[in-house]
Design an enzyme around this catalytic site. Sequence first.
Site, PDB file in Angstrom:
ATOM      1  N   LYS A 161      34.657  33.490  33.580  1.00 33.73           N
ATOM      2  CA  LYS A 161      34.798  33.687  35.026  1.00 33.73           C
ATOM      3  C   LYS A 161      33.496  33.344  35.751  1.00 33.73           C
ATOM      4  CE  LYS A 161      34.342  37.490  37.323  1.00 33.73           C
ATOM      5  NZ  LYS A 161      34.434  38.857  37.856  1.00 33.73           N
ATOM      6  N   ASP A 169      39.528  36.686  38.840  1.00 31.83           N
ATOM      7  CA  ASP A 169      39.101  38.075  38.745  1.00 31.83           C
ATOM      8  C   ASP A 169      40.323  38.969  38.906  1.00 31.83           C
ATOM      9  OD1 ASP A 169      39.741  37.906  41.423  1.00 31.83           O
ATOM     10  OD2 ASP A 169      37.860  38.770  42.151  1.00 31.83           O
TER      11      ASP A 169
END
Length: 210
Positions: free
Chosen positions: A120, A138
């Site tokens: 991420k 997320d």
Amino acid sequence: MNKEKRTEIFTRFQQANPEPKTELEYSTPFELLAAVLLSAQATDKGVNIATRKLFAVANTPAAIAALGVEGVENYIKTIGLFRAKAKHLVQTAEILRDRYNGEVPEDREALESLPGVGRKTANVVLNTAFGHLTMAVDTHIFRISNRTGIAPGKDVLQVEKRLLKLVPQEFMLNAHHWLILHGRYVCKARKPECTRCSIVDLCEFKKKTT
């Protein structure tokens, strides 16, 4: 959800916010990398409060490495998991200083090899600092993708791959910012605010709030 709906959803997001930005404060790729590394299980607002003080003193890999773990800890104590994050940030700074001439590499594999940097974080840096068409999934994006029907998936990686496949290419650069902001301020986890949602007529969530 079909292609026409997805196109209309992102068209509306674009019309409302043509140039969405991350809410993390940064001025260089390294500052962005550091801020994202510190942001796990913390709010952007809380991270910004800490990094304003930290970056005023040390905002390059060499300066962070020189500050050391204890030095960094003193500036980020208000952030959750600050000890582990300080250790990772200093280790990352040392690697960037020693192997990459103090520059943040524009390469996924290199980024993911850095301490405390996962997929991420690498996606955020590649997208926001370097303009790559990546999707940093997320908790907000995972929720929005499943709740609305834009790109349902059973885990983060599956949602990322589906978004990369299904989001119209012309919206891809800014798509993750629009989805994060929508999840943070409108389509909230506990109670989505459907009455003020700009895509309520396109969303496939069955339990809309009234």
